[in-house]
Design a protein around this motif. Structure first.
Motif, PDB file in Angstrom:
ATOM      1  N   GLY A  21       7.049  -7.141  -5.945  1.00 39.91           N
ATOM      2  CA  GLY A  21       8.466  -7.340  -5.689  1.00 39.91           C
ATOM      3  C   GLY A  21       8.790  -8.086  -4.415  1.00 39.91           C
ATOM      4  N   GLY A  23      12.114  -8.462  -0.858  1.00 38.21           N
ATOM      5  CA  GLY A  23      12.578  -7.690   0.279  1.00 38.21           C
ATOM      6  C   GLY A  23      13.899  -8.082   0.903  1.00 38.21           C
ATOM      7  N   LEU A  56       7.037 -11.481  -0.118  1.00 38.61           N
ATOM      8  CA  LEU A  56       7.995 -10.977  -1.087  1.00 38.61           C
ATOM      9  C   LEU A  56       8.670 -12.092  -1.847  1.00 38.61           C
ATOM     10  N   PHE A  67      11.279  -4.762  -6.874  1.00 36.56           N
ATOM     11  CA  PHE A  67      10.113  -4.224  -6.169  1.00 36.56           C
ATOM     12  C   PHE A  67      10.118  -4.673  -4.714  1.00 36.56           C
ATOM     13  N   SER A  68      10.493  -5.928  -4.492  1.00 34.58           N
ATOM     14  CA  SER A  68      10.599  -6.435  -3.126  1.00 34.58           C
ATOM     15  C   SER A  68      11.689  -5.686  -2.369  1.00 34.58           C
ATOM     16  N   ALA A  70      12.657  -2.663  -2.902  1.00 36.00           N
ATOM     17  CA  ALA A  70      12.164  -1.307  -2.626  1.00 36.00           C
ATOM     18  C   ALA A  70      11.276  -1.289  -1.386  1.00 36.00           C
ATOM     19  N   VAL A  71      10.394  -2.276  -1.240  1.00 34.14           N
ATOM     20  CA  VAL A  71       9.518  -2.345  -0.068  1.00 34.14           C
ATOM     21  C   VAL A  71      10.355  -2.467   1.205  1.00 34.14           C
ATOM     22  N   GLY A 119       1.126  -3.064  -2.820  1.00 30.87           N
ATOM     23  CA  GLY A 119       2.463  -3.492  -3.175  1.00 30.87           C
ATOM     24  C   GLY A 119       3.452  -2.346  -3.116  1.00 30.87           C
ATOM     25  N   CYS A 120       4.475  -2.462  -3.927  1.00 30.37           N
ATOM     26  CA  CYS A 120       5.561  -1.491  -3.938  1.00 30.37           C
ATOM     27  C   CYS A 120       5.063  -0.083  -4.275  1.00 30.37           C
ATOM     28  N   ASP A 121       4.250   0.039  -5.311  1.00 32.19           N
ATOM     29  CA  ASP A 121       3.796   1.363  -5.743  1.00 32.19           C
ATOM     30  C   ASP A 121       3.022   2.094  -4.650  1.00 32.19           C
ATOM     31  N   LEU A 124       5.336   3.048  -1.751  1.00 28.38           N
ATOM     32  CA  LEU A 124       6.159   4.193  -2.147  1.00 28.38           C
ATOM     33  C   LEU A 124       5.341   5.479  -2.107  1.00 28.38           C
TER      34      LEU A 124
END
Length: 155
Positions: A21, A23, A56, A67-68, A70-71, A119-121, A124
């Motif tokens: 993702g 940002g 991103l 996703f970006s 979320a980061v 990454g995002c996962d 998180l």
């Protein structure tokens, strides 16, 4: 790779390589020109230039991917404002180059102290289990969440 960072990366690898993702840029975030050109040496310089580096889709102010976003929001929650953000949509060579450099197929990509985190996962997961607070501490960055955890009703 440090312990908690290694565990998070290994966990995501077992899950089958998570999604990517973009940002949002807060105060102190440096939007960097791509300049990577897909060459490993240039990318190595980019990821090691700052304590926190994010590749991103879009910019921190205008992410082009959930996703970006979320980061960037996770970094904001922790009060991380001083980081380099590279928009891979500006340069197809940078977009493919960073994937090749990290051997990771998705964007966003987060680097802490020159070390690929994921990454995002993964970010998180690290946020949820407290590992991100510890990794930021190793960089000399105090998470803003440490201040919020204090119960205002307790005396």
């Amino acid at each position: 790779m440090s312990g908690s960072l290694g565990r998070a990366a290994a966990a995501l690898l077992r899950w089958g390589r998570g999604a990517g993702g973009g940002g949002l840029r807060g105060a102190g975030v440096r939007a960097a020109g791509s300049g990577g050109g897909g060459r490993a040496e240039q990318l190595d310089t980019l990821v090691k230039k700052d304590k926190v580096v994010v590749f991103l889709k879009g910019t921190p102010e205008q992410p082009q991917c959930g996703f970006s976003n979320a980061v960037v929001q996770i970094l904001r929650l922790h009060g991380v404002r001083d980081y380099a953000a590279y928009n891979v949509l500006d340069d197809p060579e940078l977009r493919q180059g960073i994937k090749d450099y990290s051997n990771w197929p998705t964007i966003p990509q987060v680097y802490l102290n020159g070390e690929f985190v994921g990454g995002c996962d993964i970010l998180l997961q690290m946020h949820q289990n407290g590992d991100l607070v510890e990794e930021l501490k190793k960089l000399g960055i105090r998470s803003a969440l440490l201040d919020e955890k204090k119960d205002p009703d307790s005396k």
